[in-house]
Design a protein around this motif. Structure first.
Motif, PDB file in Angstrom:
ATOM      1  N   GLY A  59       0.836  -1.194   0.000  1.00  0.00           N
ATOM      2  CA  GLY A  59       0.000   0.000   0.000  1.00  0.00           C
ATOM      3  C   GLY A  59       0.870   1.242   0.000  1.00  0.00           C
ATOM      4  O   GLY A  59       1.718   1.413   0.886  1.00  0.00           O
ATOM      5  N   THR A  65      -7.194   6.013  -6.702  1.00  0.00           N
ATOM      6  CA  THR A  65      -6.442   4.845  -6.263  1.00  0.00           C
ATOM      7  C   THR A  65      -6.080   4.028  -7.494  1.00  0.00           C
ATOM      8  O   THR A  65      -6.957   3.684  -8.295  1.00  0.00           O
ATOM      9  CB  THR A  65      -7.246   3.980  -5.280  1.00  0.00           C
ATOM     10  OG1 THR A  65      -7.535   4.739  -4.108  1.00  0.00           O
ATOM     11  CG2 THR A  65      -6.438   2.760  -4.869  1.00  0.00           C
ATOM     12  N   PHE A 113      -4.115   0.599  -9.067  1.00  0.00           N
ATOM     13  CA  PHE A 113      -3.759  -0.774  -8.694  1.00  0.00           C
ATOM     14  C   PHE A 113      -2.857  -1.383  -9.757  1.00  0.00           C
ATOM     15  O   PHE A 113      -3.104  -1.225 -10.963  1.00  0.00           O
ATOM     16  CB  PHE A 113      -5.010  -1.657  -8.555  1.00  0.00           C
ATOM     17  CG  PHE A 113      -5.956  -1.234  -7.476  1.00  0.00           C
ATOM     18  CD1 PHE A 113      -5.755  -1.616  -6.163  1.00  0.00           C
ATOM     19  CD2 PHE A 113      -7.052  -0.431  -7.775  1.00  0.00           C
ATOM     20  CE1 PHE A 113      -6.630  -1.234  -5.165  1.00  0.00           C
ATOM     21  CE2 PHE A 113      -7.928  -0.040  -6.786  1.00  0.00           C
ATOM     22  CZ  PHE A 113      -7.710  -0.433  -5.478  1.00  0.00           C
ATOM     23  N   SER A 122      -1.377  -1.001  -4.326  1.00  0.00           N
ATOM     24  CA  SER A 122      -2.354   0.099  -4.381  1.00  0.00           C
ATOM     25  C   SER A 122      -1.626   1.415  -4.142  1.00  0.00           C
ATOM     26  O   SER A 122      -0.781   1.515  -3.251  1.00  0.00           O
ATOM     27  CB  SER A 122      -3.452  -0.102  -3.333  1.00  0.00           C
ATOM     28  OG  SER A 122      -2.918  -0.053  -2.027  1.00  0.00           O
ATOM     29  N   ARG A 173      -2.467   5.406  -3.519  1.00  0.00           N
ATOM     30  CA  ARG A 173      -3.507   6.403  -3.221  1.00  0.00           C
ATOM     31  C   ARG A 173      -3.008   7.805  -3.520  1.00  0.00           C
ATOM     32  O   ARG A 173      -1.878   8.154  -3.209  1.00  0.00           O
ATOM     33  CB  ARG A 173      -3.928   6.336  -1.755  1.00  0.00           C
ATOM     34  CG  ARG A 173      -4.792   5.149  -1.400  1.00  0.00           C
ATOM     35  CD  ARG A 173      -5.378   5.307  -0.014  1.00  0.00           C
ATOM     36  NE  ARG A 173      -4.366   5.241   1.032  1.00  0.00           N
ATOM     37  CZ  ARG A 173      -4.255   6.116   2.023  1.00  0.00           C
ATOM     38  NH1 ARG A 173      -5.065   7.155   2.087  1.00  0.00           N
ATOM     39  NH2 ARG A 173      -3.336   5.967   2.948  1.00  0.00           N
ATOM     40  N   LEU A 199      -7.815  -7.313  -4.412  1.00  0.00           N
ATOM     41  CA  LEU A 199      -8.282  -6.253  -5.307  1.00  0.00           C
ATOM     42  C   LEU A 199      -9.779  -6.046  -5.151  1.00  0.00           C
ATOM     43  O   LEU A 199     -10.260  -4.900  -5.060  1.00  0.00           O
ATOM     44  CB  LEU A 199      -7.954  -6.612  -6.757  1.00  0.00           C
ATOM     45  CG  LEU A 199      -8.527  -5.683  -7.834  1.00  0.00           C
ATOM     46  CD1 LEU A 199      -7.912  -4.297  -7.723  1.00  0.00           C
ATOM     47  CD2 LEU A 199      -8.288  -6.267  -9.226  1.00  0.00           C
TER      48      LEU A 199
END
Length: 325
Positions: free
Chosen positions: A38, A101, A103, A112, A114, A143
């Motif tokens: 992340g 976001t 992916f 991911s 952001r 996901l």
């Protein structure tokens, strides 16, 4: 590194270790594990390191760095690049805060990224870790979990806009219309259009994720994306319904303004007619003709005054009964 929110390795649906970026390659060589990373507002240096570790495409990395992308899904070799827009209602500034976001999905990793979003996915990750029998499906289920969380965030936004619409309807039919009411209608139209632009492309994204030509999404994971697809269709329909209602509210607002203007015009016309009577009588007596018998009559003045007042009163009662005054 502040941009790396979380980086962990999973095996059989359970977190087995927190991993540093420079140790990712060792995990990727183990077929029974996958990496979940992340990132939040990462810089070029971190994205380049991630690109080198996972062999990601230059164009996808460029999009992930610059952001400002419309929702989409693209295939680059053995990985998928997916863009979603996030939405949160900002009650303090009375507007919708949109973010993005991105992916990157592979056989043994999910990343991911952001941008401009304060909503963390830590809770989503915790829910996935609490259901290892589902998380063992691999990166595809991770996901789904994050996408489902993003899509569900649109429902409170739509509910807030619908409440604003209800307040507008009450103001239009119960209160006097104003410039603020019209401005509020156009604000709602603009916000709904922004939501429409964020949600509408998701229909194609979810549709592609349920197709059989994407080998990165396992067959037992595809039904979950059909659930997201249903949610997206529902949100899209709610937005379309809201926009249609807003058009009706705007027409009603213009109609109420027109009716209000007509009421004012009728009042002006009624008072103009009442004032016209004494003006006409005064004009007759102001012509200064030599032979006007009523000028020498002792009841001429009282009669003219009574005629003036009586005529004005009759006209006033007539317009009052007709609803013009």
């Amino acid at each position: 590194m502040g941009a790396v929110v979380n980086c962990a390795a999973y095996a059989d649906g359970r977190r087995v270790a927190n991993v540093e970026l420079n140790a990712i390659n060792q995990i990727l060589q183990q077929p029974d594990k996958f990496i979940w990373i992340g990132l939040h507002e990462p810089g070029e240096e971190i994205l380049e390191r991630v690109q080198d570790e996972f062999n990601l495409h230059d164009l996808a990395i460029e999009d992930a760095h610059t952001a400002h992308q419309r929702p989409k899904i693209e295939t680059y070799g053995e990985s998928l690049f997916i863009v979603l827009r996030t939405a949160q209602m900002n009650s303090e500034e009375h507007c919708i805060d949109f973010g993005e976001t991105h992916f990157f999905l592979g056989h043994n990793f999910i990343i991911s990224v952001r941008h401009r979003s304060t909503l963390s996915y830590a809770e989503v990750r915790a829910r996935c870790e609490s259901t290892p029998h589902l998380l063992r499906k691999g990166p595809g289920f991770a996901l789904y979990a994050v996408m489902d969380s993003i899509v569900d965030q649109y429902f409170p936004v739509i509910d807030a806009l619908e409440r604003e619409l209800e307040i507008l309807e009450e103001n239009i039919f119960k209160k006097k219309t104003s410039r603020e009411t019209t401005a509020q209608i156009y604000w709602l139209k603009r916000e709904l259009l922004s939501v429409k632009r964020a949600v509408s492309p998701l229909i194609d994204v979810c549709n592609r994720l349920t197709r059989f030509d994407l080998e990165l999404i396992s067959e037992d994971t595809r039904p979950y994306f059909r659930d997201i697809y249903d949610h997206v269709l529902r949100i899209n329909e709610m937005v379309d319904t809201g926009r249609e209602l807003l058009n009706n509210v705007l027409d009603a607002n213009f109609s109420m303004i027109s009716i209000s203007q007509n009421e004012v015009s009728k009042k002006f016309a009624g008072w103009a007619a009442i004032i016209g009577v004494p003006t006409m009588i005064a004009g007759i007596y102001g012509m200064n003709f030599k032979f006007m018998p009523e000028l020498d009559w002792q009841f001429g003045y009282p009669l003219a005054l009574a005629l003036t007042l009586g005529s004005c009163m009759i006209l006033y009662l007539f317009f009052k009964r007709s609803g013009w005054l």
